[in-house]
Design a protein around this motif. Sequence first.
Motif, PDB file in Angstrom:
ATOM      1  N   ARG A  10      18.575 -66.716  46.844  1.00 47.76           N
ATOM      2  CA  ARG A  10      18.229 -65.774  45.770  1.00 47.76           C
ATOM      3  C   ARG A  10      17.041 -66.278  44.966  1.00 47.76           C
ATOM      4  NH1 ARG A  10      24.302 -64.643  44.405  1.00 47.76           N
ATOM      5  NH2 ARG A  10      24.646 -62.849  45.757  1.00 47.76           N
ATOM      6  N   SER A  11      17.041 -67.559  44.670  1.00 47.07           N
ATOM      7  CA  SER A  11      15.941 -68.152  43.918  1.00 47.07           C
ATOM      8  C   SER A  11      14.634 -68.041  44.703  1.00 47.07           C
ATOM      9  CB  SER A  11      16.251 -69.616  43.614  1.00 47.07           C
ATOM     10  OG  SER A  11      15.173 -70.233  42.986  1.00 47.07           O
ATOM     11  N   ARG A  13      13.935 -65.877  47.086  1.00 48.40           N
ATOM     12  CA  ARG A  13      13.583 -64.461  47.177  1.00 48.40           C
ATOM     13  C   ARG A  13      12.921 -63.976  45.891  1.00 48.40           C
ATOM     14  NH1 ARG A  13      17.722 -59.533  47.589  1.00 48.40           N
ATOM     15  NH2 ARG A  13      16.178 -57.905  47.624  1.00 48.40           N
ATOM     16  N   GLU A  14      13.475 -64.354  44.743  1.00 46.35           N
ATOM     17  CA  GLU A  14      12.895 -63.955  43.460  1.00 46.35           C
ATOM     18  C   GLU A  14      11.500 -64.546  43.285  1.00 46.35           C
ATOM     19  OE1 GLU A  14      15.714 -65.089  40.463  1.00 46.35           O
ATOM     20  OE2 GLU A  14      17.204 -63.653  41.171  1.00 46.35           O
ATOM     21  N   SER A  15      11.332 -65.798  43.659  1.00 42.29           N
ATOM     22  CA  SER A  15      10.024 -66.448  43.542  1.00 42.29           C
ATOM     23  C   SER A  15       8.987 -65.771  44.436  1.00 42.29           C
ATOM     24  CB  SER A  15      10.118 -67.925  43.917  1.00 42.29           C
ATOM     25  OG  SER A  15      10.912 -68.614  42.999  1.00 42.29           O
ATOM     26  N   THR A  17       9.096 -62.700  45.610  1.00 40.58           N
ATOM     27  CA  THR A  17       8.859 -61.348  45.105  1.00 40.58           C
ATOM     28  C   THR A  17       7.869 -61.374  43.953  1.00 40.58           C
ATOM     29  OG1 THR A  17      11.049 -60.605  45.792  1.00 40.58           O
ATOM     30  CG2 THR A  17       9.941 -59.303  44.107  1.00 40.58           C
ATOM     31  N   LYS A  18       8.054 -62.300  43.019  1.00 41.28           N
ATOM     32  CA  LYS A  18       7.126 -62.414  41.887  1.00 41.28           C
ATOM     33  C   LYS A  18       5.718 -62.748  42.355  1.00 41.28           C
ATOM     34  CE  LYS A  18      10.500 -63.799  38.437  1.00 41.28           C
ATOM     35  NZ  LYS A  18      10.996 -64.892  37.605  1.00 41.28           N
ATOM     36  N   GLU A  21       4.521 -59.468  45.103  1.00 41.15           N
ATOM     37  CA  GLU A  21       4.664 -58.044  44.841  1.00 41.15           C
ATOM     38  C   GLU A  21       3.365 -57.489  44.263  1.00 41.15           C
ATOM     39  OE1 GLU A  21       7.715 -57.216  41.996  1.00 41.15           O
ATOM     40  OE2 GLU A  21       6.780 -58.389  40.452  1.00 41.15           O
TER      41      GLU A  21
END
Length: 87
Positions: A10-11, A13-15, A17-18, A21
Amino acid sequence: MPKALTGNYRSLRESLTKRFESKDPASTVRRKLADIKQEGESNNEFGKEVRHLVTQAYPGTDLEMQDQIAAEASEGLPQCQDCKLYT
């Protein structure tokens, strides 16, 4: 799946994406694409920029249609190797 791995995924993926994106909504990118002008860069550099904007402006559009849009945006310029979205 162990919680430690799930949290790492999750970490990550969030990194990612930021980082990757699109910062601009597609409508804003389409406006940039409509106003783009070649100003001092080579045809290949300009073609890469057009290709990048088309990809952001029309996500989910098939590559052939993206090529057509990119060709219209760079109309009147000599063909360059990097202007094509697919080979």
